[in-house]
Motif scaffolding. Structure first.
Motif, short mmCIF file in Angstrom:
data_model
loop_
_atom_site.label_atom_id
_atom_site.label_comp_id
_atom_site.label_asym_id
_atom_site.label_seq_id
_atom_site.Cartn_x
_atom_site.Cartn_y
_atom_site.Cartn_z
N ASP A 42 8.87 -2.48 -5.68
CA ASP A 42 8.25 -1.22 -6.05
C ASP A 42 6.95 -1.12 -5.27
O ASP A 42 6.23 -2.13 -5.12
CB ASP A 42 7.96 -1.17 -7.56
CG ASP A 42 9.20 -0.86 -8.38
OD1 ASP A 42 10.27 -0.59 -7.81
OD2 ASP A 42 9.07 -0.89 -9.63
N ARG A 44 3.99 -0.57 -5.67
CA ARG A 44 2.87 -0.54 -6.60
C ARG A 44 2.41 -1.95 -6.91
O ARG A 44 3.16 -2.74 -7.48
CB ARG A 44 3.33 0.08 -7.92
CG ARG A 44 2.74 1.40 -8.23
CD ARG A 44 3.26 1.88 -9.59
NE ARG A 44 2.34 1.62 -10.67
CZ ARG A 44 1.19 2.24 -10.83
NH1 ARG A 44 0.81 3.12 -9.97
NH2 ARG A 44 0.42 1.98 -11.85
N CYS A 45 1.18 -2.26 -6.57
CA CYS A 45 0.62 -3.56 -6.90
C CYS A 45 0.47 -3.66 -8.41
O CYS A 45 0.07 -2.69 -9.06
CB CYS A 45 -0.74 -3.72 -6.22
SG CYS A 45 -1.56 -5.29 -6.59
N PRO A 46 0.78 -4.83 -9.00
CA PRO A 46 0.65 -4.96 -10.46
C PRO A 46 -0.80 -4.94 -10.93
O PRO A 46 -1.06 -4.77 -12.12
CB PRO A 46 1.31 -6.32 -10.75
CG PRO A 46 1.21 -7.07 -9.47
CD PRO A 46 1.30 -6.04 -8.38
N GLY A 49 -2.15 -0.75 -9.02
CA GLY A 49 -1.21 0.25 -8.50
C GLY A 49 -1.37 0.57 -7.03
O GLY A 49 -0.87 1.59 -6.57
N CYS A 64 -2.03 -6.89 -0.98
CA CYS A 64 -2.36 -5.51 -1.33
C CYS A 64 -3.62 -5.06 -0.58
O CYS A 64 -4.59 -5.81 -0.52
CB CYS A 64 -2.58 -5.39 -2.84
SG CYS A 64 -3.01 -3.73 -3.37
N GLY A 76 8.37 -10.57 -6.31
CA GLY A 76 7.42 -9.57 -6.75
C GLY A 76 6.29 -10.15 -7.60
O GLY A 76 5.44 -9.43 -8.11
N CYS A 85 3.29 -8.86 -11.89
CA CYS A 85 4.57 -8.81 -11.19
C CYS A 85 4.96 -7.36 -10.95
O CYS A 85 4.69 -6.50 -11.78
CB CYS A 85 5.64 -9.51 -12.02
SG CYS A 85 7.20 -9.74 -11.17
N THR A 86 5.56 -7.11 -9.80
CA THR A 86 6.13 -5.81 -9.52
C THR A 86 7.63 -6.01 -9.34
O THR A 86 8.07 -7.10 -8.99
CB THR A 86 5.47 -5.15 -8.29
OG1 THR A 86 5.89 -3.79 -8.20
CG2 THR A 86 5.81 -5.87 -7.01
N ARG A 87 8.42 -5.00 -9.60
CA ARG A 87 9.88 -5.14 -9.56
C ARG A 87 10.39 -5.34 -8.14
O ARG A 87 10.04 -4.60 -7.23
CB ARG A 87 10.53 -3.92 -10.20
CG ARG A 87 12.05 -4.05 -10.32
CD ARG A 87 12.63 -2.94 -11.12
NE ARG A 87 12.09 -1.65 -10.72
CZ ARG A 87 12.57 -0.48 -11.12
NH1 ARG A 87 13.59 -0.43 -11.93
NH2 ARG A 87 12.04 0.65 -10.70
#
Length: 111
Positions: A42, A44-46, A49, A64, A76, A85-87
């Protein structure tokens, strides 16, 4: 339900770079390593974002661009001491074509 979508040729993604794929559930960043491995997260950084697609790819990680969180491309997961964690999304390369597996909602029968 899972669905494989064709992203394009491997060479369409810069080495140590990324390409953004827009989906109904949000943007997905598809990354290419120096060894031509392909990963998808995804976009988007956890942490806050930030757009991971604009980060620096190194080894099998991306940093990031906003606050230097380091994320493992395969899982992720943030690298310690960072947390979060990001997906991650499955990818494959067949005949120099990159494929991305996205989750789609299963159809619910009408009552």
């Amino acid at each position: 339900m899972t669905k494989w979508i064709e992203i394009g040729a491997l060479n369409d993604i810069p080495v140590l770079g990324s390409r953004v794929v827009r989906t109904a559930s949000g943007d997905i960043a598809v990354f290419r390593t120096a060894d031509d491995e392909v990963f998808a997260l995804d976009d988007r950084c956890p942490h806050k974002g930030g757009p991971l697609s604009q980060g620096i790819v190194h080894n099998k990680r991306v940093t990031c661009p906003l606050h230097n969180f380091v994320i493992e491309l395969k899982s992720g997961t943030a690298v310690a001491p960072d947390e979060g964690c990001t997906r991650a999304h499955p990818t494959k390369v067949e005949n120099n074509t990159v494929w991305l597996c996205i989750q789609t909602a299963a159809a619910v029968p009408a009552e």
